[in-house]
Design a protein around this motif. Sequence first.
Motif, mmCIF file in Angstrom:
data_model
loop_
_atom_site.group_PDB
_atom_site.id
_atom_site.type_symbol
_atom_site.label_atom_id
_atom_site.label_comp_id
_atom_site.label_asym_id
_atom_site.label_seq_id
_atom_site.Cartn_x
_atom_site.Cartn_y
_atom_site.Cartn_z
ATOM 1 N N TYR A 152 16.255 -14.826 -5.377
ATOM 2 C CA TYR A 152 17.028 -14.815 -6.620
ATOM 3 C C TYR A 152 16.614 -15.970 -7.526
ATOM 4 O O TYR A 152 16.429 -15.797 -8.740
ATOM 5 C CB TYR A 152 18.508 -14.898 -6.271
ATOM 6 C CG TYR A 152 19.449 -15.064 -7.437
ATOM 7 C CD1 TYR A 152 19.764 -13.994 -8.268
ATOM 8 C CD2 TYR A 152 20.059 -16.299 -7.695
ATOM 9 C CE1 TYR A 152 20.651 -14.143 -9.330
ATOM 10 C CE2 TYR A 152 20.944 -16.459 -8.739
ATOM 11 C CZ TYR A 152 21.235 -15.377 -9.553
ATOM 12 O OH TYR A 152 22.117 -15.534 -10.602
ATOM 13 N N ASP A 153 16.446 -17.137 -6.946
ATOM 14 C CA ASP A 153 16.030 -18.319 -7.698
ATOM 15 C C ASP A 153 14.704 -18.065 -8.411
ATOM 16 O O ASP A 153 14.535 -18.385 -9.594
ATOM 17 C CB ASP A 153 15.902 -19.502 -6.734
ATOM 18 C CG ASP A 153 15.572 -20.799 -7.437
ATOM 19 O OD1 ASP A 153 16.041 -21.002 -8.568
ATOM 20 O OD2 ASP A 153 14.835 -21.626 -6.856
ATOM 21 N N THR A 194 24.180 -8.667 1.526
ATOM 22 C CA THR A 194 22.894 -9.366 1.576
ATOM 23 C C THR A 194 21.743 -8.369 1.574
ATOM 24 O O THR A 194 20.708 -8.584 0.918
ATOM 25 C CB THR A 194 22.827 -10.271 2.820
ATOM 26 O OG1 THR A 194 23.894 -11.231 2.769
ATOM 27 C CG2 THR A 194 21.500 -11.008 2.897
ATOM 28 N N ALA A 195 21.908 -7.282 2.308
ATOM 29 C CA ALA A 195 20.883 -6.233 2.328
ATOM 30 C C ALA A 195 20.697 -5.641 0.940
ATOM 31 O O ALA A 195 19.550 -5.411 0.492
ATOM 32 C CB ALA A 195 21.276 -5.140 3.330
ATOM 33 N N MET A 196 21.791 -5.401 0.221
ATOM 34 C CA MET A 196 21.691 -4.860 -1.140
ATOM 35 C C MET A 196 21.000 -5.852 -2.072
ATOM 36 O O MET A 196 20.204 -5.463 -2.945
ATOM 37 C CB MET A 196 23.086 -4.496 -1.663
ATOM 38 C CG MET A 196 23.668 -3.243 -1.022
ATOM 39 S SD MET A 196 25.239 -2.704 -1.781
ATOM 40 C CE MET A 196 26.416 -3.668 -0.834
ATOM 41 N N MET A 197 21.297 -7.145 -1.913
ATOM 42 C CA MET A 197 20.621 -8.170 -2.702
ATOM 43 C C MET A 197 19.114 -8.126 -2.462
ATOM 44 O O MET A 197 18.310 -8.156 -3.407
ATOM 45 C CB MET A 197 21.134 -9.565 -2.314
ATOM 46 C CG MET A 197 22.544 -9.882 -2.730
ATOM 47 S SD MET A 197 23.003 -11.509 -2.053
ATOM 48 C CE MET A 197 24.703 -11.639 -2.606
ATOM 49 N N ARG A 202 13.803 -7.306 -4.350
ATOM 50 C CA ARG A 202 12.465 -6.818 -4.013
ATOM 51 C C ARG A 202 11.977 -5.853 -5.094
ATOM 52 O O ARG A 202 10.813 -5.883 -5.506
ATOM 53 C CB ARG A 202 12.524 -6.128 -2.656
ATOM 54 C CG ARG A 202 11.184 -5.666 -2.126
ATOM 55 C CD ARG A 202 11.379 -4.945 -0.819
ATOM 56 N NE ARG A 202 10.091 -4.590 -0.240
ATOM 57 C CZ ARG A 202 9.897 -3.544 0.520
ATOM 58 N NH1 ARG A 202 10.892 -2.738 0.792
ATOM 59 N NH2 ARG A 202 8.712 -3.293 1.029
ATOM 60 N N ASP A 203 12.863 -4.987 -5.560
ATOM 61 C CA ASP A 203 12.507 -4.029 -6.605
ATOM 62 C C ASP A 203 12.177 -4.747 -7.915
ATOM 63 O O ASP A 203 11.193 -4.404 -8.585
ATOM 64 C CB ASP A 203 13.663 -3.052 -6.819
ATOM 65 C CG ASP A 203 13.414 -2.114 -7.988
ATOM 66 O OD1 ASP A 203 12.483 -1.293 -7.901
ATOM 67 O OD2 ASP A 203 14.142 -2.216 -8.997
ATOM 68 N N GLY A 208 8.004 -6.626 -11.729
ATOM 69 C CA GLY A 208 7.740 -7.769 -12.603
ATOM 70 C C GLY A 208 8.867 -8.074 -13.554
ATOM 71 O O GLY A 208 8.645 -8.603 -14.650
ATOM 72 N N VAL A 209 10.103 -7.753 -13.151
ATOM 73 C CA VAL A 209 11.268 -7.944 -14.019
ATOM 74 C C VAL A 209 11.996 -9.222 -13.610
ATOM 75 O O VAL A 209 12.253 -9.450 -12.421
ATOM 76 C CB VAL A 209 12.231 -6.747 -13.917
ATOM 77 C CG1 VAL A 209 13.496 -6.995 -14.738
ATOM 78 C CG2 VAL A 209 11.531 -5.468 -14.368
#
Length: 225
Positions: A152-153, A194-197, A202-203, A208-209
């Motif tokens: 996330y960072d 956490t899995a959804m995060m 990853r997506d 590249g977003v």
Amino acid sequence: MGLWRAAKRLFHQATIGDQRYRFLFQPGPADEVVAIDCETTGLDVARDDIITIAAVKIRGDRILASERFQAILRPDARMEAEAIKVHHVFEREVEEKGRLIYKVLPELLHFIGARPLVGYYLDFDIAMLDKYVLPFIGIELPNRRIEVSSLYDERKYGDAPPGTTVDLSFNAILKDLGIPRLAQHDALNDALMTAMMYVALRDLKARGVRIPRPRSRPSVQPGGA
């Protein structure tokens, strides 16, 4: 994987005490990871114990919610009132349903296998598990670690200018990724979130977003019009 962790993994592979667990070093299923969460009696690794463990498999961009692991444990450390308020696991429930950690570890290790582990501030959960894994099989968990707060960072603050306020809290990540908030401090719910995060981040990286940041207001210079 850093050089230190790679060297440590090679050392563990050579010194594992229980040969039945050598599968932890074999290649895991392609593109599979495991999101894991532990709820504990406190935050002191040396003094506190694990109350509940949950883990969920992820294959590619699919969360395999039906392929999950859950266990209530019987901790040695007495459960403090604050821990009961947070986790909603009462001493009576632990006494009735709780299992000894050394009865649970074989099932957990076979569930995880050699898959990388995904978590939120994962090092703490792994340290709590290693307290029991090390004397049980002679090594610490060798699995690669994936920290969602780091993912996330990178997506939100990787290109941020110096002085940017950084918020890596669990709730901030949920909000930015549009993930529904399940009841927290429940090991399974936390593992699922956490899995959804992980899948969402990853997506974003694959496409590249970046996650947008609020624009900082330009400072007003003294004497400006």
